[in-house]
Design an enzyme around this catalytic site. Structure first.
Site, short mmCIF file in Angstrom:
data_model
loop_
_atom_site.label_atom_id
_atom_site.label_comp_id
_atom_site.label_asym_id
_atom_site.label_seq_id
_atom_site.Cartn_x
_atom_site.Cartn_y
_atom_site.Cartn_z
N HIS A 122 0.64 -1.46 0.12
CA HIS A 122 0.15 -0.20 0.21
C HIS A 122 0.57 1.30 -0.36
CE1 HIS A 122 -2.41 3.46 1.67
NE2 HIS A 122 -3.77 2.46 1.55
N ASP A 199 2.50 -4.76 8.09
CA ASP A 199 1.45 -4.03 7.96
C ASP A 199 0.26 -4.92 8.19
OD1 ASP A 199 -0.83 -2.45 7.09
OD2 ASP A 199 0.13 -1.65 5.09
N GLN A 202 -4.83 -4.99 6.34
CA GLN A 202 -5.91 -6.53 5.80
C GLN A 202 -5.83 -7.67 6.38
OE1 GLN A 202 -7.83 -4.59 3.93
NE2 GLN A 202 -6.62 -3.24 3.89
N LYS A 225 -10.86 -0.57 10.08
CA LYS A 225 -10.59 -1.91 8.87
C LYS A 225 -11.34 -2.82 9.81
CE LYS A 225 -7.40 0.08 6.59
NZ LYS A 225 -8.05 0.24 5.54
N CYS A 395 -5.09 2.69 -3.81
CA CYS A 395 -3.25 3.31 -2.79
C CYS A 395 -2.58 1.93 -3.16
CB CYS A 395 -4.12 3.24 -1.80
SG CYS A 395 -5.48 4.88 -1.56
#
Length: 437
Positions: A122, A199, A202, A225, A395
């Site tokens: 991202h 990260d 997600q 999220k 993104c």
């Protein structure tokens, strides 16, 4: 058993209509809807407990502080961090990565040193490092992916050089849904003395994460999220690393004492939390964690994998439609059965820090393109039918370009989505694609 009909009752927005059609919300990778439990918890705090934290001796301040620090402990449990001092509240994944990029590069890197990211990042895990490269002369390298959208883990040792100072990679791609072998990356980087940032924006909503099993040095996630409020996120950092890094911002709360001659900084975690935190949002995040934990992360993951399997099966039958990365060996309900008949609670999570990965190579999202049409046109027409999907480069422009595209349509799934909604998407595509051709 996992009862999606009961779960949907906790999300009133799912009952609304859009353009005269019942809403089918498939943009969960961008943000999830919020259950009543989260909204009620935040409303109650504003109505009954609202006061600034850490600084007051009066009752409301003490009570608000207790809720705020209880939220930190809840996050610690959720990630299985060793100490609450390793949990830093931020505004989200983006700020958490920026915090590490700025402080790590300032204190641990010099011109010519390298940070290794991947081709599937991202922008939030690309641009902060590029900004540091412009300021400090560091080099940003990116580990390639295959044409199928998998990380070239076979090239990792080649890309880890004597100049590499940190590795920063996504756990799950927000475009492909690829689940990266982060525990293996961490082990191989650590063998060379290189720390790793993950990260987890997600992955945290879809699978259980154990930072101690994973072995990562830093991990970032966003509340919005994972069914929590916007504007709040988390940076997990190993205590030994957080002690070594300088503060990210200056101001109140991150200080121990201030004089015109010298300022001394506060202890962890407050050293990285300048100013008044969004203490109501942290309470909302803790409530969201309680909500998904009660449902079971492995149950949620199993439910979503079935949705992905159904979606891939349905969309693969559409002429000219290309799925960027499909679920491999998808699970299926028994003949004549349904999602609810799957034995979710018998799933045995694998080791290595990805406790909910369940052996799947894809999680959460399905991106596709259709020959002879533009994703924006598809998304616009789907919206007219009440179906919310995402279009664009999400993104992650370098990744989309690596796949030979400029834009895709992305359907992303959550714990409240249903097989009927997947079928509604497929039926709608059968309707709108001929219109665009």
């Amino acid at each position: 058993m996992y009862n999606v009909d009961i779960i949907r009752g906790d999300f009133p927005i799912l009952q609304r209509e859009v353009h005269g059609r019942k809403l089918v919300y498939l943009d969960n990778a961008a943000t999830t809807q919020k259950p009543l439990a989260v909204l009620d918890a935040m409303r109650n705090e504003y109505l009954n407990v609202n006061a600034n934290v850490h600084r007051g001796v009066h009752y409301l301040s003490q009570q608000a502080t207790e809720l705020h620090e209880a939220a930190r402990e809840r996050v610690r449990q959720f990630l299985n961090a060793r100490k609450t001092e390793e949990i830093i509240f931020t505004r989200g994944t983006t700020e958490a990565i920026n915090l590490v990029a700025a402080t790590f590069c300032a204190s641990q890197m010099k011109a010519g040193d390298e940070v290794l990211v991947t081709d599937m990042e991202h922008h939030s895990n690309i641009v902060p490092w590029q900004m540091q490269a412009l300021q400090r002369g560091i080099v940003v390298r990116h580990l390639p992916i295959t044409d199928e959208g998998d990380l070239r883990i076979d090239l990792l040792d080649e890309y880890l050089t004597e100049r590499t100072r940190i590795v920063s990679l996504t756990h799950v791609s927000n475009v492909l849904g690829t689940v990266n072998p982060v525990a293996e990356v961490v082990a191989r980087a650590h063998a060379r003395g290189i720390p790793v940032l993950v990260d987890a924006a997600q992955s945290a909503p879809h699978m259980a994460i154990d930072v101690q099993q994973m072995g990562c040095d830093f991990l970032a996630l966003s509340g919005h999220k994972m069914y929590g409020p916007t504007g709040v996120g988390v940076l997990y950092g190993r205590e030994e690393w957080l002690d070594r890094l300088p503060p990210y911002q200056g101001g109140g709360e991150m200080i121990s004492s201030v004089s015109w001659e010298k300022t001394t900084y506060n202890e962890l975690p407050f050293k990285f939390e300048a100013g008044t935190p969004d203490y109501v949002a942290t309470h909302g995040l803790a409530t969201a964690i309680d909500y998904i934990t009660a449902l079971g992360l492995d149950n949620i993951h199993a439910h979503e994998q079935l949705l992905l399997s159904r979606c891939a099966e349905q969309l693969s039958q559409i002429d000219g439609l290309r799925i960027l990365k499909a679920l491999q060996a998808p699970p299926s309900p028994p003949e004549g059965g349904t999602i609810d008949s799957m034995p979710h609670k018998t799933i045995v999570p694998p080791s290595g820090g990805e406790r909910g990965a369940w052996g799947a190579s894809v999680s959460g999202v399905l991106s596709f393109v259709v020959e002879g049409t533009h994703p924006l046109d598809i998304g616009t027409l789907l919206d007219q039918l009440g179906i919310a999907v995402r279009t664009g480069h999400h993104c992650a422009q370098p990744l989309v370009e690596r796949m030979g595209l400029t834009s895709t349509v992305r359907a992303s799934f959550a714990l409240y989505n249903t097989i009927d909604e997947v079928d509604a998407l497929a039926n709608a595509l059968h309707r709108v694609i001929p219109m665009l051709r």
